[in-house]
Scaffold this active site. Structure first.
Site, short mmCIF file in Angstrom:
data_model
loop_
_atom_site.label_atom_id
_atom_site.label_comp_id
_atom_site.label_asym_id
_atom_site.label_seq_id
_atom_site.Cartn_x
_atom_site.Cartn_y
_atom_site.Cartn_z
N ASP A 160 15.28 -6.03 2.70
CA ASP A 160 16.16 -6.21 1.47
C ASP A 160 15.14 -5.62 0.58
OD1 ASP A 160 18.59 -7.79 0.47
OD2 ASP A 160 17.08 -8.20 -0.86
N LYS B 211 18.87 -15.88 4.77
CA LYS B 211 18.20 -14.87 3.92
C LYS B 211 16.89 -15.55 3.97
CE LYS B 211 18.77 -11.23 1.55
NZ LYS B 211 19.51 -10.18 1.71
P1 NDP Z 1 14.59 -1.62 -2.64
O1 NDP Z 1 13.67 -2.34 -2.71
O2 NDP Z 1 14.65 -0.29 -1.53
O3 NDP Z 1 15.10 -1.00 -3.91
C1 NDP Z 1 15.57 -1.85 -5.08
C2 NDP Z 1 15.81 -0.77 -6.16
O4 NDP Z 1 16.48 -1.64 -7.22
C3 NDP Z 1 14.57 0.05 -6.82
O5 NDP Z 1 14.85 1.10 -7.36
C4 NDP Z 1 14.34 -1.13 -7.88
O6 NDP Z 1 13.49 -0.70 -8.98
C5 NDP Z 1 15.70 -1.26 -8.35
N1 NDP Z 1 15.70 -2.70 -9.27
C6 NDP Z 1 15.22 -3.71 -8.70
N2 NDP Z 1 15.56 -5.02 -9.85
C7 NDP Z 1 16.06 -3.98 -10.92
C8 NDP Z 1 16.16 -4.21 -12.46
N3 NDP Z 1 16.29 -5.53 -12.76
N4 NDP Z 1 16.81 -3.51 -12.95
C9 NDP Z 1 16.79 -2.09 -12.59
N5 NDP Z 1 16.72 -1.68 -11.19
C10 NDP Z 1 15.99 -2.55 -10.49
O7 NDP Z 1 15.86 -2.50 -2.27
P2 NDP Z 1 17.52 -2.16 -1.32
O8 NDP Z 1 17.94 -0.85 -1.94
O9 NDP Z 1 17.23 -2.50 -0.10
O10 NDP Z 1 18.17 -3.43 -2.19
C11 NDP Z 1 19.26 -3.27 -3.32
C12 NDP Z 1 20.12 -4.12 -3.46
O11 NDP Z 1 21.14 -4.00 -2.09
C13 NDP Z 1 19.80 -5.52 -3.57
O12 NDP Z 1 20.72 -6.58 -4.17
C14 NDP Z 1 19.96 -6.00 -1.97
O13 NDP Z 1 19.83 -7.33 -1.68
C15 NDP Z 1 21.32 -5.14 -1.46
N6 NDP Z 1 21.52 -4.99 -0.15
C16 NDP Z 1 20.59 -4.18 0.76
C17 NDP Z 1 20.73 -3.88 1.88
C18 NDP Z 1 19.66 -3.22 2.66
O14 NDP Z 1 19.89 -3.04 3.88
N7 NDP Z 1 18.54 -2.89 2.14
C19 NDP Z 1 22.06 -4.33 2.40
C20 NDP Z 1 22.94 -5.15 1.71
C21 NDP Z 1 22.57 -5.37 0.36
P3 NDP Z 1 11.90 -0.88 -8.95
O15 NDP Z 1 11.15 -0.04 -7.95
O16 NDP Z 1 11.46 -0.72 -10.51
O17 NDP Z 1 11.77 -2.38 -8.80
O1 2IT Z 2 21.95 -8.17 1.92
C1 2IT Z 2 21.95 -7.83 3.17
O2 2IT Z 2 23.04 -7.54 3.81
C2 2IT Z 2 20.75 -7.18 3.91
N1 2IT Z 2 19.56 -7.06 3.19
C3 2IT Z 2 20.64 -6.60 5.24
C4 2IT Z 2 20.77 -7.66 6.13
C5 2IT Z 2 20.30 -7.24 7.67
O3 2IT Z 2 20.17 -8.28 8.29
O4 2IT Z 2 20.55 -6.10 8.03
#
Ligand code: NDP
Ligand code: 2IT
Length: 444
Positions: free
Chosen positions: A166, A126
């Site tokens: 992420d 990461k």
């Molecule tokens: P994004 O940046 O696309 O979106 C994050 C979202 O979460 C935004 O709406 C953000 O709001 C909100 N957010 C962040 N902090 C807070 C908070 N303290 N309270 C409420 N809302 C909050 O990120 P992702 O959707 O990619 O990631 C979301 C989660 O999923 C993370 O934990 C990430 O590690 C996990 N993840 C992501 C993967 C991926 O493929 N993208 C894969 C597996 C896991 P704001 O705009 O206000 O910051």
């Molecule tokens: O938390 C996660 O698994 C991710 N943000 C996706 C990682 C990836 O390599 O696609």
């Protein structure tokens, strides 16, 4: 003291000021106790747990860039290369002001087990930066990404370490990062995943994490003679994971009534209109509040508290520790039956325990959100073959991977008389493959 407790104490003592890392390690070690107890002497003699909790390498670097006012800004950049026993390091990059070594170590550690559960040959890593992309111009984001990659490119490669997105890192950032890697290293290779479709990206990668969350939820429900049809769902966040979880849940007959961002939450009793959310978040990069101005009957509430909305299924898809025990108590009192983590470690330890003790069926992030990284691994396969699969092909593979993950974690829980404890099941099943590979490869 048991071996798992000893190693936990060592982690706390040797990694001061890293509460998120401690939290992630504790959850895993507690789950592994039943496995370790059966073979403690062997694991101790190989120092397996001490090696498992120590990242193979952490790279930390300065990221200087110039903002639109001509001012020189300096951010911190990191890559945590946690474990390469089963494949090249694989895991996302997070750009968010809260990023520090503790958060990236917790995420890297979780990634090791998650990637193992996918059944694909990917190790765990990461990275990221405390850079805040919010409110920055495209040029500033590009300048930052180019500077970040100028340093990171020395340590990654298609067969070494393959970052992805992420929080705060989506298609735009991956494009700038890829362009700079190619320019500096002079290599056109699958060094990043989540790329655009015109330069090596995979169909369905954008949707994969959210779709995967709902595919595994669907397996869990089927296994408990239930279905999503007609269920009321709350999804937290409104980013990449949240949006595509809403899309798939809606396609499978559920009604999603609430989403949020870090400022507040929206409630739409008629079911979220995802086209509006996508326009606000993916096109305009705006705030979720704007939804209530655009959709009749919807309301916006400033601040936290989205868990107060009554639902059957709660999908936390925003960030770590967003759901605490008070939130879970409210969910239980309101009749919620399922919590499936789209984010990484969004539920505190106390909240997870309360949920599981009070009849909620709970799927942990390292199993439930593995569809994202699994599809990243499918992107790596396509890049190596110099081929692109159709969206139906990738979606079918993703679906099968989530079905298999559910079977693996459910089976591991049953083998240790822990039926329905999917937290333990995920940690145990993830561990089994990694530890086997580590032992086979000797003391490295
Ligand atoms: P994004 O940046 O696309 O979106 C994050 C979202 O979460 C935004 O709406 C953000 O709001 C909100 N957010 C962040 N902090 C807070 C908070 N303290 N309270 C409420 N809302 C909050 O990120 P992702 O959707 O990619 O990631 C979301 C989660 O999923 C993370 O934990 C990430 O590690 C996990 N993840 C992501 C993967 C991926 O493929 N993208 C894969 C597996 C896991 P704001 O705009 O206000 O910051
Ligand atoms: O938390 C996660 O698994 C991710 N943000 C996706 C990682 C990836 O390599 O696609």
């Amino acid at each position: 003291m048991s071996y798992t407790e000893e190693v936990y104490e060592r982690v706390v003592a040797q990694n001061p000021g890293e509460p998120e890392f401690h939290q992630a390690v504790k959850e895993v070690l507690d789950s592994l106790k039943v496995v370790i107890d059966r073979n403690e002497e062997k694991y101790r003699s190989l120092s397996i747990l001490e090696r498992l909790v120590e990242p193979e390498r952490i790279i930390s670097f300065r990221v200087p860039w110039v903002d639109d006012n001509g001012t020189v800004q300096v951010n911190k950049g990191y890559r945590v290369q946690f474990n390469s026993a089963i494949g090249p390091y694989k895991g996302g990059l997070r750009f968010h002001p809260t990023v520090n070594q503790s958060i990236l170590k917790f995420l890297g550690f979780e990634q090791v087990f998650k990637n193992s559960l996918t059944g694909l040959p990917i190790g765990g890593g990461k990275g990221g930066s405390n850079f805040n992309p919010k409110g920055k111009s495209d040029r500033e984001v590009m300048a930052f990404c180019q500077s970040f990659m100028t340093e990171l490119c020395k340590y990654i490669g298609a067969d070494t370490d393959v970052p992805a997105g992420d929080i705060g890192v989506g298609g735009r950032e991956i494009g700038y990062l890829f362009g700079q890697y190619k320019r500096v290293r002079d290599l056109y290779e699958g060094v990043l995943t989540g790329k655009g479709l015109t330069y090596g990206g995979s169909l369905i990668r954008t949707e994969a994490t959210g779709y995967g969350v709902v595919y595994i939820l669907n397996e869990l429900m089927k296994d408990h003679s239930d279905s999503l049809d007609g269920k009321t769902v709350v999804v937290t966040g409104s980013g990449n994971v949240a949006i595509y979880a809403v899309q798939k849940a809606t396609q499978l007959g559920a009604k999603v009534v609430a989403m949020c961002d870090s400022n507040g939450y929206i409630y739409d009793p008629n079911g979220i209109n995802l086209d509006v959310v996508k326009d606000i978040k993916e096109v305009k990069r705006g705030r979720i509040k704007e939804y209530a101005d655009r959709v009749e009957g919807a309301t916006y509430t400033e601040g936290v508290g989205i868990w107060n909305i009554k639902c059957d299924v709660y999908l936390p898809c925003a960030t770590q520790n967003e759901l605490d025990v008070d939130g879970v108590k409210t969910l239980v009192a309101n009749g919620c039956k399922y919590i499936v983590e789209g984010a990484n470690m969004p539920t505190t330890r106390e909240a997870t325990e309360y949920a599981m003790d009070n009849g909620i069926l709970f799927l942990p992030g390292k199993a439930a959100n593995a569809g994202g990284v699994a599809t990243s691994a499918l992107e790596m396969s396509q890049n190596s073959q110099r081929l692109s699969w159709t969206s139906d092909e990738v979606d079918a593979k993703l679906h099968q991977i989530m079905v298999d993950i559910y079977a693996k974690i459910s089976d591991a829980a049953k083998r240790y008389d822990l039926t329905d404890n999917y937290v333990a099941g995920a940690n145990i099943a993830g561990f089994e493959k990694v530890v086997d590979a580590m032992i086979a490869q000797g003391i490295v």
